[in-house]
Structures are given as C-alpha cells and as structure tokens.
Design an enzyme around this catalytic site. Sequence first.
Site, PDB file in Angstrom:
ATOM      1  N   GLY A 129      -6.275 -15.943  49.658  1.00 54.26           N
ATOM      2  CA  GLY A 129      -4.985 -15.562  48.973  1.00 54.26           C
ATOM      3  C   GLY A 129      -5.292 -14.590  48.193  1.00 54.26           C
ATOM      4  O   GLY A 129      -5.226 -14.727  46.759  1.00 54.26           O
ATOM      5  N   SER A 165      -4.494 -14.317  56.586  1.00 53.78           N
ATOM      6  CA  SER A 165      -5.060 -14.222  58.072  1.00 53.78           C
ATOM      7  C   SER A 165      -5.440 -15.807  58.308  1.00 53.78           C
ATOM      8  O   SER A 165      -6.223 -16.469  57.605  1.00 53.78           O
ATOM      9  CB  SER A 165      -6.244 -13.579  58.214  1.00 53.78           C
ATOM     10  OG  SER A 165      -6.037 -12.108  58.049  1.00 53.78           O
ATOM     11  N   GLU A 248     -17.649  -7.609  52.143  1.00 50.00           N
ATOM     12  CA  GLU A 248     -17.153  -7.194  53.345  1.00 50.00           C
ATOM     13  C   GLU A 248     -17.519  -5.741  53.933  1.00 50.00           C
ATOM     14  O   GLU A 248     -17.481  -5.299  55.190  1.00 50.00           O
ATOM     15  CB  GLU A 248     -15.430  -6.698  52.974  1.00 50.00           C
ATOM     16  CG  GLU A 248     -14.490  -7.855  52.681  1.00 50.00           C
ATOM     17  CD  GLU A 248     -13.346  -7.642  52.909  1.00 50.00           C
ATOM     18  OE1 GLU A 248     -12.251  -8.181  53.534  1.00 50.00           O
ATOM     19  OE2 GLU A 248     -12.778  -6.564  51.981  1.00 50.00           O
TER      20      GLU A 248
END
Length: 394
Positions: A129, A165, A248
């Site tokens: 979020g 997602s 990431e």
Amino acid sequence: MKLGFSPEDEAFRAEAADWLNAQMHGEFSDLKGLTGLTAAAERRKEWELKLGEDRWSVIGWPSQWGGRDATLAQQVIFAEEYARAGAPGRIAHMGVELAGPTILTFGTEEQKQRFLPGIASGKVLWCQGYSEPNAGSDLANVRTKARLDPATDEWVVDGQKIWTSLAQICDWIFVVARSEEGSKGPKGLTFLLMPLDQPGITIRPIRQINGEAEFNETFFDGARTASGNLVSTPGNGWQVAMGLLAFERGVSTLGQQMNFRNELDAIIAAARENGSARNPLIRQRIAKAEIGLRLMRYGALRMLSHTDHARPDGAALTYKLQWASWRRSLGELAMDVLGQAGEVTDGEDYHFPMLPNLFLSARADTIYGGTNQIQRNIVAERALGLPREPRGSM
C-alpha cells in the site's frame, strides 16, 4: 554464464534445478511457463504452499524463520534456476521479498514470530500500500491518514491506495500513511501492517490492456489494525519504506533477467519458425537485445558485489531505467517478429500467450516503480550530484 561459483554452489544449483524441474514436469506441470499473475490463482497458491513445505520459498532467510541460511551466491543461483525451469511468477513476491525482509530488519520479536512463519510457509499473501492517485513516483506526497484510537489501542486508516498488485487474493497489506497532522513530504509518515479481510476496506480490480486484472484500487474507510502492527515508531515510516524499496534491487534481479532470457529465446524461436530471422534488420535487433541483456547481467552482478553503502551505487541507480527501456523495445521486437499472428486472441475473458503479453505488459514498465523521467532525475541528483529539480510547494 556462470561467474565465480564454487563447487558447493554448483552442487546447490544441481539440487535446486532437480527439484524445480521435477515439479514443473510433475505435479505442477500445468503452471510451467504461465504468463501473468492472475491466471490459475488457486493453483498458484498451492505452488506457494509447496515451495514453503520443501523450504524453497525464502532460502535467504535464517533457518529459524523457515529459510535455508543460503548465501548470496546460492540465492542468485536459485533465482536463475527458478526462471530457467519455467516456474510461474511468485504471487507471494511482496511478502517473500519485501514485507518479510522489512519485518526481519525493522520488526519486533513479536512481529517476527507472528508474521514470518505465514510468509515462509506460503499460507499468508501480502500486497503493498504505497502508491496513491497523487503519490505514485512522488511517494512522499501520501495523503492516506492514520490516527491512533486510544479507546481501542488501534490505528484507524482512511484514504486510498492504487495499483495495489494482487490485493484481491492477498491476506495482509503494508501501508504507508500520514499520522502527523500538518506534516509534509517524508515527515510524519507511519508504516502499518493491516489485515485486508475487514470492514472498511474495499478492493476494486483494474482491468488491464492484456486482459489481466493484476492491479487494484484499495479504499480505506475507518479500517483498523492493532497498535502492535506498527513497524518502527510513529512518524518513522519513511525510513522503513525506503529500507523496503532497497530490497527490490536484490538477487531477484538475476531471476528477472532469466525471465527476460526466456522471452528473448521465444522471440528467436518464432523468428526462425516464420522466416523473419532472414530479415537483416530483425537479426540486428535481436543481436542488440542480446547485448543489452548481457550488459544487464554484468550490472546486476556489480550491484550484488557493491559493499560501500556510504556511496551511491551507479548500477543500482540506473538499473530500473535500463531494464524497463530494454524490455519495452523487446516487446516491440516481439510484435514485429510475430506480425498479424500476434494481434489476435479469442473470447471476452482472454489471456494472451507470452510474446503478445510481453508487448502489452512492457508498455507499463517505464511508468510504474518510478517513470523513466523520475529515474533520470534520481541518477542526475544522487549519482552525478547535479542540482535538484525545482519542486512546487505541497
């Protein structure tokens, strides 16, 4: 190409490859090569449970929390072999690679005991979020609000997130919300872990051009989470959020590149089959794509070997811009190779095969996760030390 792996690492590679290939040619053969993330959702959940059961889900985590204490080289190897075997995209990605490592780094012992086993076993799925209609690339412009209700000792959240997602199949969401009235930018933000199955949360899938609905709008209207689900301290959410984003750029980049390898190989096979490989311009573009993919691999290895965290890592700062632009061009090459055969599909509830899906999905690669324009600003300001771009008042 294998660079500097020890005999022990190669033994690990053989073990991982044997297990993955056995699954992709056995119980989970129906998932081999599956594109998109929303197709066969229930079977994908079963796959995540299998990964957790055999301790292949979070191999880089400590064994205490369901991992294998795998070295960095072993994590790279598994990411490569996972893609090489044609295993499906991980619907547990947000928990395995983002929420889990964040809880390991910033969470309390109680939070680790509560949340990590569910992630490692594949039983609990997470989504992110972060983005909002006015806070995408400018994440610090978050307007979703959080306040602590002293009567119930719960955080109450109101606002909207977008591009969430796989929210429609997830159990929990990590949320960055503004908890200090009047605060601006990165100040006054708080990082919360919230259950999705509760009154006050509404999820609306967003239909994409390729027929998938991977992304969602997520609305919070008095949604609640216990005070113990606060990560770090109130107002310190920006530091946690930035720490999460650093994960990431980890070993998953090499697994991502192996998926790119599969896509490029599929283009080459299609070009040979339909005769377009005889076109010298097509051959030239395939060669350029091959060169770009190899350069990305070397850059990823540089990122993984970077140890001086006091200085910006040029490879990490340029990687998103590099791969997103490369893959967008790869999608265009795929359609030029396929011709009209790549433009047709059947039915209203359609799913494109790999190469047309590559073309359609790659249109968004240069937008999400920071647009190419934003990425260039980051390179200019953080790597080259150029003056910051003028920003208006919030």
